[in-house]
Design an enzyme around this catalytic site. Structure first.
Site, PDB file in Angstrom:
ATOM      1  CG  ASP A   1      15.402 -16.771 -66.936  1.00 25.85           C
ATOM      2  OD1 ASP A   1      15.635 -17.809 -67.577  1.00 25.85           O
ATOM      3  OD2 ASP A   1      14.396 -16.061 -67.141  1.00 25.85           O
TER       4      ASP A   1
ATOM      5  CG  ASP B   1      14.222 -16.866 -73.295  1.00 27.25           C
ATOM      6  OD1 ASP B   1      14.155 -16.121 -74.284  1.00 27.25           O
ATOM      7  OD2 ASP B   1      14.793 -17.966 -73.309  1.00 27.25           O
TER       8      ASP B   1
ATOM      9  CG  ASP C   1      10.847 -14.385 -66.313  1.00 32.45           C
ATOM     10  OD1 ASP C   1      11.727 -15.272 -66.411  1.00 32.45           O
ATOM     11  OD2 ASP C   1       9.953 -14.227 -67.172  1.00 32.45           O
TER      12      ASP C   1
END
Length: 267
Positions: free
Chosen positions: A35, A37, A203
Site C-alpha cells: 500500500d 498511503d 495499514d
C-alpha cells in the site's frame, strides 16, 4: 485500466504485458507488494485531504468503521470522502507535498530491494498523480521509475478542468466494491505453480482485498488492518516502520526464517 510506470508498459491489463507478469521479468526470489498511503508515507494523503480540505476527521473515521465492519463498501465511502474535497487538484497536490512525510526507513529498504532483485509493486486506493508527485518528492524520480504503481486515477468533472474548484473526480481502477480490488493484481502471481515469495504491507480499509493473498502480510501497528486480520483470522505480523519490514523480509529471503515463523501477529 491499470496505471503502470517505470518497469512496465501502460498496457491496461492488470499489470500484465504480452502475457508476462511485470514483476517476474527479473526472475526474482520474492516480490514486495505494498500500500502507499499510511504505509510508505506516515500520513494518508486521502485522509489528510478529507480531514483538512473536506468534510473532516469525524465523518471520515465513521466511514472507515462502516467499511471495516461491513456496513458499506470502501468504494462508496471513499467516493464520499473525495467528493467532499472541492479544492483544485493542483492545490491539493501542493498542500500534500508540504505535509506528507515518508516513512524514515523506507528509502533504505527500497535501496536494498533494488540491490537484491526484490521488485516493489505499489497497490494503492489513492490516485496516480498524487502518488507519483509524493514519491518523486520524497524518494526521487529515479525511484519512481523503478516501481510498478497500480492505482486509481483522477478525471475532470463534466464541463470543468481538474484544476478548478470542484472540478475533479476520482476515476476508479475497476468496478469492484473496493474501487481498486488489490487482490486482482496479486492473484496471478499466487496462482503460479512455481513462484517467488509474496509479501504485502498495508495499514487500513483499502487493504482488506489484499490481506489474504500473499505469503506474509505486514499490518501497521494500531491501524484498522490489524483489527480486520484478528477478526478474520488472517496470519500477519505488525510493523512500526519499514525497519521492521526490512529485517523480516531480508531474513525470509535469505532463508533464516520461514513466512510461517514470521507471522507472529501483534508484536
Amino acid at each position: 485500466m491499470a496505471q503502470t510506470n517505470g518497469i512496465n508498459g501502460t498496457d491496461g491489463t492488470n499489470g500484465t504485458s504480452n502475457g508476462t507478469l511485470p514483476a517476474l521479468r527479473t526472475n526474482p526470489k520474492a516480490i514486495f507488494f505494498t500500500d502507499f498511503d499510511g504505509t510508505i508515507t506516515l500520513q494518508d494523503s486521502n485522509d489528510f485531504m478529507t480531514d483538512n480540505l473536506g468534510f473532516g476527521e469525524k465523518l471520515r473515521k465513521q466511514g472507515n468503521q462502516d467499511v471495516l465492519f461491513g456496513r458499506r463498501t470502501f468504494r462508496d465511502s471513499f467516493q464520499e470522502m473525495m467528493d467532499s474535497v472541492k479544492t483544485p487538484y493542483d492545490q491539493c497536490i501542493a498542500t500534500l507535498l508540504k505535509n506528507v512525510q515518508l516513512d524514515p526507513c523506507f528509502a533504505e529498504f527500497f535501496a536494498w530491494t533494488r540491490e537484491n532483485n526484490v521488485p516493489v509493486v505499489v497497490l494503492s486506493g489513492g490516485m496516480q498523480p498524487i502518488i507519483r508527485a509524493l514519491l518523486a518528492h520524497l524518494v526521487g524520480e529515479d525511484a519512481v521509475e523503478h516501481m510498478q504503481i497500480v492505482s486509481n486515477d483522477v478525471q475532470a468533472r463534466p464541463g470543468k478542468s481538474i484544476n478548478e474548484e470542484g472540478g475533479w473526480d476520482i476515476k476508479f481502477h475497476d468496478d469492484s466494491d473496493f474501487g481498486h480490488d488489490k487482490s486482482l493484481e496479486i492473484k496471478p502471481y499466487a496462482a503460479l505453480p512455481e513462484r517467488p515469495i509474496l509479501f504485502y504491507a498495508g495499514d487500513g480499509v483499502s487493504d482488506l482485498s489484499a490481506a489474504k493473498e500473499t505469503d506474509l502480510l505486514f499490518a501497521k501497528a494500531g491501524r484498522d488492518l490489524v483489527t480486520y486480520c484478528e477478526n478474520e483470522k488472517v496470519p500477519f505480523v505488525t510493523f512500526e516502520d519499514f525497519s521492521d519490514i526490512h529485517k523480516v523480509v531480508r531474513d525470509v529471503v535469505e532463508g533464516k526464517i520461514t513466512v510461517k515463523e514470521a507471522a507472529k501477529g501483534r508484536l
